[in-house]
Design a protein around this motif. Sequence first.
Motif, PDB file in Angstrom:
ATOM      1  N   ASP A  29       0.812  -1.208   0.000  1.00 22.78           N
ATOM      2  CA  ASP A  29       0.000   0.000   0.000  1.00 22.78           C
ATOM      3  C   ASP A  29       0.851   1.265   0.000  1.00 22.78           C
ATOM      4  O   ASP A  29       0.408   2.331  -0.412  1.00 22.78           O
ATOM      5  CB  ASP A  29      -0.918  -0.024   1.224  1.00 22.78           C
ATOM      6  N   ALA A  30       2.114   1.149   0.461  1.00 20.52           N
ATOM      7  CA  ALA A  30       2.990   2.322   0.528  1.00 20.52           C
ATOM      8  C   ALA A  30       3.337   2.867  -0.844  1.00 20.52           C
ATOM      9  O   ALA A  30       3.445   4.080  -1.030  1.00 20.52           O
ATOM     10  CB  ALA A  30       4.271   1.965   1.281  1.00 20.52           C
ATOM     11  N   PHE A  31       3.532   1.977  -1.826  1.00 19.05           N
ATOM     12  CA  PHE A  31       3.915   2.448  -3.164  1.00 19.05           C
ATOM     13  C   PHE A  31       2.892   2.081  -4.230  1.00 19.05           C
ATOM     14  O   PHE A  31       3.068   2.394  -5.400  1.00 19.05           O
ATOM     15  CB  PHE A  31       5.297   1.906  -3.561  1.00 19.05           C
ATOM     16  N   PHE A  32       1.792   1.430  -3.821  1.00 14.20           N
ATOM     17  CA  PHE A  32       0.695   1.126  -4.736  1.00 14.20           C
ATOM     18  C   PHE A  32      -0.604   1.337  -3.956  1.00 14.20           C
ATOM     19  O   PHE A  32      -1.192   0.388  -3.434  1.00 14.20           O
ATOM     20  CB  PHE A  32       0.802  -0.307  -5.256  1.00 14.20           C
ATOM     21  N   PRO A  33      -1.054   2.603  -3.838  1.00 13.28           N
ATOM     22  CA  PRO A  33      -2.154   2.949  -2.934  1.00 13.28           C
ATOM     23  C   PRO A  33      -3.485   2.268  -3.217  1.00 13.28           C
ATOM     24  O   PRO A  33      -4.391   2.327  -2.375  1.00 13.28           O
ATOM     25  CB  PRO A  33      -2.283   4.477  -3.122  1.00 13.28           C
ATOM     26  N   ALA A  34      -3.617   1.607  -4.362  1.00 13.93           N
ATOM     27  CA  ALA A  34      -4.888   0.943  -4.656  1.00 13.93           C
ATOM     28  C   ALA A  34      -5.109  -0.276  -3.755  1.00 13.93           C
ATOM     29  O   ALA A  34      -6.230  -0.778  -3.635  1.00 13.93           O
ATOM     30  CB  ALA A  34      -4.929   0.513  -6.124  1.00 13.93           C
ATOM     31  N   VAL A  35      -4.048  -0.782  -3.122  1.00 13.54           N
ATOM     32  CA  VAL A  35      -4.172  -1.930  -2.221  1.00 13.54           C
ATOM     33  C   VAL A  35      -4.839  -1.475  -0.919  1.00 13.54           C
ATOM     34  O   VAL A  35      -4.403  -0.494  -0.308  1.00 13.54           O
ATOM     35  CB  VAL A  35      -2.785  -2.532  -1.933  1.00 13.54           C
ATOM     36  N   PRO A  36      -5.889  -2.175  -0.457  1.00 12.76           N
ATOM     37  CA  PRO A  36      -6.654  -1.715   0.719  1.00 12.76           C
ATOM     38  C   PRO A  36      -6.000  -2.093   2.047  1.00 12.76           C
ATOM     39  O   PRO A  36      -6.563  -2.848   2.846  1.00 12.76           O
ATOM     40  CB  PRO A  36      -7.996  -2.434   0.531  1.00 12.76           C
ATOM     41  N   GLY A  37      -4.820  -1.579   2.298  1.00 13.83           N
ATOM     42  CA  GLY A  37      -4.118  -1.912   3.526  1.00 13.83           C
ATOM     43  C   GLY A  37      -4.856  -1.448   4.764  1.00 13.83           C
ATOM     44  O   GLY A  37      -5.010  -2.189   5.737  1.00 13.83           O
ATOM     45  N   GLU A  38      -5.333  -0.207   4.748  1.00 14.81           N
ATOM     46  CA  GLU A  38      -6.035   0.350   5.905  1.00 14.81           C
ATOM     47  C   GLU A  38      -7.319  -0.418   6.198  1.00 14.81           C
ATOM     48  O   GLU A  38      -7.616  -0.742   7.360  1.00 14.81           O
ATOM     49  CB  GLU A  38      -6.346   1.822   5.654  1.00 14.81           C
ATOM     50  N   ALA A  39      -8.083  -0.735   5.163  1.00 15.90           N
ATOM     51  CA  ALA A  39      -9.331  -1.482   5.352  1.00 15.90           C
ATOM     52  C   ALA A  39      -9.062  -2.866   5.921  1.00 15.90           C
ATOM     53  O   ALA A  39      -9.833  -3.380   6.735  1.00 15.90           O
ATOM     54  CB  ALA A  39     -10.080  -1.596   4.022  1.00 15.90           C
ATOM     55  N   ALA A  40      -7.947  -3.495   5.515  1.00 16.47           N
ATOM     56  CA  ALA A  40      -7.605  -4.824   6.024  1.00 16.47           C
ATOM     57  C   ALA A  40      -7.308  -4.778   7.513  1.00 16.47           C
ATOM     58  O   ALA A  40      -7.733  -5.663   8.276  1.00 16.47           O
ATOM     59  CB  ALA A  40      -6.407  -5.379   5.265  1.00 16.47           C
ATOM     60  N   VAL A  41      -6.599  -3.754   7.958  1.00 17.08           N
ATOM     61  CA  VAL A  41      -6.272  -3.626   9.383  1.00 17.08           C
ATOM     62  C   VAL A  41      -7.536  -3.360  10.191  1.00 17.08           C
ATOM     63  O   VAL A  41      -7.733  -3.946  11.268  1.00 17.08           O
ATOM     64  CB  VAL A  41      -5.237  -2.504   9.598  1.00 17.08           C
ATOM     65  N   ILE A  42      -8.401  -2.495   9.688  1.00 18.64           N
ATOM     66  CA  ILE A  42      -9.654  -2.190  10.391  1.00 18.64           C
ATOM     67  C   ILE A  42     -10.527  -3.439  10.486  1.00 18.64           C
ATOM     68  O   ILE A  42     -11.098  -3.742  11.540  1.00 18.64           O
ATOM     69  CB  ILE A  42     -10.405  -1.052   9.682  1.00 18.64           C
ATOM     70  N   THR A  43     -10.625  -4.186   9.406  1.00 18.10           N
ATOM     71  CA  THR A  43     -11.429  -5.412   9.400  1.00 18.10           C
ATOM     72  C   THR A  43     -10.896  -6.426  10.408  1.00 18.10           C
ATOM     73  O   THR A  43     -11.654  -7.050  11.157  1.00 18.10           O
ATOM     74  CB  THR A  43     -11.442  -6.042   7.995  1.00 18.10           C
ATOM     75  N   ALA A  44      -9.571  -6.597  10.437  1.00 21.59           N
ATOM     76  CA  ALA A  44      -8.970  -7.519  11.404  1.00 21.59           C
ATOM     77  C   ALA A  44      -9.229  -7.060  12.833  1.00 21.59           C
ATOM     78  O   ALA A  44      -9.469  -7.883  13.725  1.00 21.59           O
ATOM     79  CB  ALA A  44      -7.467  -7.631  11.147  1.00 21.59           C
ATOM     80  N   GLY A  45      -9.214  -5.744  13.051  1.00 20.80           N
ATOM     81  CA  GLY A  45      -9.523  -5.213  14.378  1.00 20.80           C
ATOM     82  C   GLY A  45     -10.955  -5.503  14.790  1.00 20.80           C
ATOM     83  O   GLY A  45     -11.231  -5.850  15.947  1.00 20.80           O
ATOM     84  N   VAL A  46     -11.889  -5.361  13.863  1.00 21.94           N
ATOM     85  CA  VAL A  46     -13.296  -5.664  14.139  1.00 21.94           C
ATOM     86  C   VAL A  46     -13.459  -7.130  14.528  1.00 21.94           C
ATOM     87  O   VAL A  46     -14.120  -7.458  15.520  1.00 21.94           O
ATOM     88  CB  VAL A  46     -14.176  -5.336  12.911  1.00 21.94           C
ATOM     89  N   LEU A  47     -12.860  -8.025  13.768  1.00 20.73           N
ATOM     90  CA  LEU A  47     -13.008  -9.450  14.024  1.00 20.73           C
ATOM     91  C   LEU A  47     -12.304  -9.873  15.311  1.00 20.73           C
ATOM     92  O   LEU A  47     -12.738 -10.815  15.983  1.00 20.73           O
ATOM     93  CB  LEU A  47     -12.473 -10.251  12.838  1.00 20.73           C
TER      94      LEU A  47
END
Length: 206
Positions: free
Chosen positions: A28-46
């Motif tokens: 996500d750092a050099f290819f912003p289309a990758v949903p890195g932030e959403a993945a972390v939030i989803t893992a936090g929810v679960l």
Amino acid sequence: MDALLDLLRGTVTSPWVYLVILGLTAVDAFFPAVPGEAAVITAGVLSASGGHPSLTLVIASAAVGALVGDHISYAIGKGGGARRLAGLPDGSRRRASSEWARRAVDRRGGMILTTSRYVPGGRTAVTLTMGAVGYPRRSFLLYDSIAAITWALYCGLLGYFGGLAFERDPVKGVLVGVGLSVVVTFGLEGIRWLRRRAHRRAAARR
């Protein structure tokens, strides 16, 4: 929907989930289309709904991934951007712009690096620029470590508390967490836009 949730829960109980989070946040750092932030939030929810994955390990994986990705972006900027900047003709507008960017990074590099993570596309642009203008690697590591850790805490805890608030409906927790992240991101961008507009008006009056 239940089948999707069961699939997600089955995925996050695997130890490989931490490697996936690390990889997504790095790319996500050099290819912003990758949903890195959403993945972390989803893992936090679960993690709030069943204790898996471990919130601590989610945050740690996200921070390490963000740090690795930012250094890759810095290296890309240093490798390609530095040569292009050195080849710009003296007195050209692009050369003047690059010199301005170098001075801005030298004066406020730490602040720019830590705040750019919350601006759409800002993280990639700033890390590439810092590599291109030759920002000191030690200083980059210091400030980027602060930025990566605070960002990982922000995303992980945002998801976790969203999961607690919607324990019976994790999908709503994910949507609320991602939605709040978007609101904060564009809120910060709006503040930056208003400040730039105010500076332009003040300069025009002089």
